[in-house]
Design an enzyme around this catalytic site. Structure first.
Site, PDB file in Angstrom:
ATOM      1  N   ASP A 183      -6.346 -10.868  -5.266  1.00 54.87           N
ATOM      2  CA  ASP A 183      -7.327 -10.923  -6.355  1.00 54.87           C
ATOM      3  C   ASP A 183      -7.450 -12.352  -6.878  1.00 54.87           C
ATOM      4  O   ASP A 183      -6.496 -12.902  -7.430  1.00 54.87           O
ATOM      5  CB  ASP A 183      -6.882  -9.981  -7.489  1.00 54.87           C
ATOM      6  CG  ASP A 183      -7.964  -9.806  -8.543  1.00 54.87           C
ATOM      7  OD1 ASP A 183      -8.977 -10.527  -8.488  1.00 54.87           O
ATOM      8  OD2 ASP A 183      -7.779  -8.938  -9.425  1.00 54.87           O
ATOM      9  N   HIS A 185      -9.660 -13.181  -9.227  1.00 51.71           N
ATOM     10  CA  HIS A 185      -9.951 -13.067 -10.660  1.00 51.71           C
ATOM     11  C   HIS A 185     -11.010 -14.058 -11.126  1.00 51.71           C
ATOM     12  O   HIS A 185     -11.046 -14.417 -12.310  1.00 51.71           O
ATOM     13  CB  HIS A 185      -8.656 -13.292 -11.464  1.00 51.71           C
ATOM     14  CG  HIS A 185      -8.387 -12.253 -12.515  1.00 51.71           C
ATOM     15  ND1 HIS A 185      -8.367 -12.525 -13.857  1.00 51.71           N
ATOM     16  CD2 HIS A 185      -8.140 -10.941 -12.419  1.00 51.71           C
ATOM     17  CE1 HIS A 185      -8.098 -11.421 -14.538  1.00 51.71           C
ATOM     18  NE2 HIS A 185      -7.963 -10.442 -13.691  1.00 51.71           N
ATOM     19  N   GLU A 209     -10.559 -10.415  -3.520  1.00 52.28           N
ATOM     20  CA  GLU A 209     -11.318  -9.865  -4.656  1.00 52.28           C
ATOM     21  C   GLU A 209     -11.802 -10.969  -5.596  1.00 52.28           C
ATOM     22  O   GLU A 209     -11.054 -11.896  -5.901  1.00 52.28           O
ATOM     23  CB  GLU A 209     -10.379  -8.904  -5.394  1.00 52.28           C
ATOM     24  CG  GLU A 209     -10.945  -8.295  -6.657  1.00 52.28           C
ATOM     25  CD  GLU A 209     -10.014  -7.212  -7.209  1.00 52.28           C
ATOM     26  OE1 GLU A 209      -9.381  -6.491  -6.406  1.00 52.28           O
ATOM     27  OE2 GLU A 209      -9.901  -7.107  -8.439  1.00 52.28           O
ATOM     28  N   GLU A 235     -15.647  -5.348 -10.529  1.00 51.83           N
ATOM     29  CA  GLU A 235     -15.069  -4.833 -11.780  1.00 51.83           C
ATOM     30  C   GLU A 235     -15.847  -5.325 -13.000  1.00 51.83           C
ATOM     31  O   GLU A 235     -15.743  -4.730 -14.074  1.00 51.83           O
ATOM     32  CB  GLU A 235     -13.592  -5.200 -11.887  1.00 51.83           C
ATOM     33  CG  GLU A 235     -13.314  -6.677 -12.079  1.00 51.83           C
ATOM     34  CD  GLU A 235     -11.841  -7.005 -11.919  1.00 51.83           C
ATOM     35  OE1 GLU A 235     -11.296  -6.776 -10.834  1.00 51.83           O
ATOM     36  OE2 GLU A 235     -11.216  -7.468 -12.890  1.00 51.83           O
ATOM     37  N   HIS A 284     -12.092  -0.024  -9.445  1.00 48.66           N
ATOM     38  CA  HIS A 284     -11.196  -0.804 -10.307  1.00 48.66           C
ATOM     39  C   HIS A 284     -10.615   0.134 -11.349  1.00 48.66           C
ATOM     40  O   HIS A 284     -11.346   0.953 -11.914  1.00 48.66           O
ATOM     41  CB  HIS A 284     -12.059  -1.878 -10.986  1.00 48.66           C
ATOM     42  CG  HIS A 284     -11.368  -2.774 -11.959  1.00 48.66           C
ATOM     43  ND1 HIS A 284     -11.615  -2.724 -13.316  1.00 48.66           N
ATOM     44  CD2 HIS A 284     -10.464  -3.766 -11.778  1.00 48.66           C
ATOM     45  CE1 HIS A 284     -10.903  -3.655 -13.914  1.00 48.66           C
ATOM     46  NE2 HIS A 284     -10.189  -4.312 -13.014  1.00 48.66           N
TER      47      HIS A 284
END
Ligand SMILES: [Mg+2]
Length: 381
Positions: A183, A185, A209, A235, A284
């Site tokens: 991830d 982010h 991700e 997400e 998510h």
């Protein structure tokens, strides 16, 4: 049957639940929340509840349309999350009214068990090896970790090496038969994502991700084509319209959050849209028991489902955890990294209402940390 009451509960660690009551005694629960903006979502739930009062709860689609589109202004995290939690509660009521789990109302189950992945490490994953070992021990065949902590505007050689080393270490521990997802982010620039993905490709992560921020879908195609690593995102996207450009950019995995992207109703549509691009659904869910229960109902009924996130033991869950609010924790028991099909009516989870009401007395004021670069400028968290 008519809706007669809508209540909300602000519960630690950082969640918001809603309870929709009918005149026939059937009660539905949902989880309308944006982490860090729970109070704003709470206020919005009560605005939307004005419309729901006195309505037949079983007209889910019509209520969804009114709540999503009837207010002129539409979309975004706060409105879409308020709508999402109420949508979950209406599906819960429908299932309980008809005496079947929600997945039966969505066309029936298309799989017998659902694969889960577990988080390893925190925002700054230092003790990665130990953390992965514990998850393997617990039976999981897939883990997800952050690519790294705070990243500068453009990464240094050492920053990039740090990401590559972590992915290499994870692959070494997991072996070829298990999966690691990474991830980002939204912490790296698109330029850095294009440098990093080719370097981690040899370790074959399940997906990378949020390699770019959600408001930059126009940059995604270059990132997707920079390596063979499947790219995931979603997400921080809230509707099928938000997902269209990322699907056109070639993402392999869509990650709507059942508590952000318009609930069960809209996530089903996002999954169907994703199927057109051969993209898989991986909802998510770093949230509570109702968001997870709603996710699982969709997972069991959706053909292009891939894998499910959950928050049990997640580093954000300080002071309370998912199982604190349920009377039947068995529904979230993971066996060999899979969860069994829920058979109880509605969302399939029994909420400990007394515990929820108690927790709401304490409430919470959770906010994400604000990170800054060495020069004092703001950094992505
Ligand atoms: Mg993420």
């Amino acid at each position: 049957m008519k809706i007669v009451n809508v209540e909300t509960f602000l519960v630690p660690p950082r969640w918001l639940f809603c309870r929709v009551e009918t005149d026939e005694g059937v009660v539905g629960w949902g989880e309308p929340v944006v982490e860090g903006r729970a109070e704003a979502v709470r206020a919005t739930v009560h605005v939307l509840a004005e419309y729901l009062m006195g309505q037949d709860p079983l007209r889910i689609e019509d209520h969804w349309q009114v709540m999503a589109n009837g207010g002129f202004y539409r979309g975004g995290p706060v409105l879409s999350s308020a709508l999402a939690g109420l949508d979950q509660a209406l599906w819960d009521i429908a299932g309980k009214t008809y005496g079947v789990p929600v997945h039966a109302l969505l066309g029936g189950h298309v799989r017998d068990r659902v694969r889960m992945y577990a988080w390893v490490g925190g925002d700054e994953p230092a003790e990665l090896a130990e953390s992965i070992g514990a998850r393997i021990e617990a039976g999981f065949s897939a883990v997800k970790m952050n690519a790294g902590g705070r990243m500068p505007a453009l990464a240094t050689v050492a920053d990039i090496a740090g990401v590559v080393e972590r992915v290499a270490l994870a692959r070494e521990i997991l072996g070829p038969g298990r999966d690691v997802a990474v991830d980002f982010h939204g912490r790296v620039s698109a330029a850095d994502a294009r440098r990093i993905l080719p370097l981690i490709a040899e370790f074959q992560p399940m997906f990378a991700e949020e390699p770019v921020l959600p408001d930059r879908p126009h940059l995604l195609r270059d990132v997707v084509t920079s390596s063979s690593v499947p790219v995931a995102t979603g997400e921080r996207l809230y509707s099928r319209w938000d997902f269209r450009p990322v699907l056109e950019a070639g993402v392999a995995v869509v990650q709507p959050d059942l508590s952000h992207a318009g609930g069960i109703s809209e996530t089903r549509r996002i999954a169907a849209l994703a199927e057109v691009w051969d993209a898989k659904l991986a909802p998510h869910c770093p949230l509570g028991p109702l968001a997870l229960a709603a996710s699982l109902q969709v997972a069991f009924a959706t053909p292009n489902f891939l894998i499910q996130e959950h928050s049990i033991g997640l580093h954000y869950n300080q002071g309370a955890d998912l199982l604190d609010y349920v009377l039947d924790p068995e529904v979230f028991r993971f066996t060999e990294g899979y969860v069994s099909r829920p058979e109880a009516p509605g969302l399939g989870v029994e909420i400990d209402e007394a515990a929820v009401r108690r927790a709401d007395q304490a409430g919470h004021t959770w906010r994400n940390p604000v990170w800054r670069h060495d020069d004092g400028g703001i950094a992505e968290w």
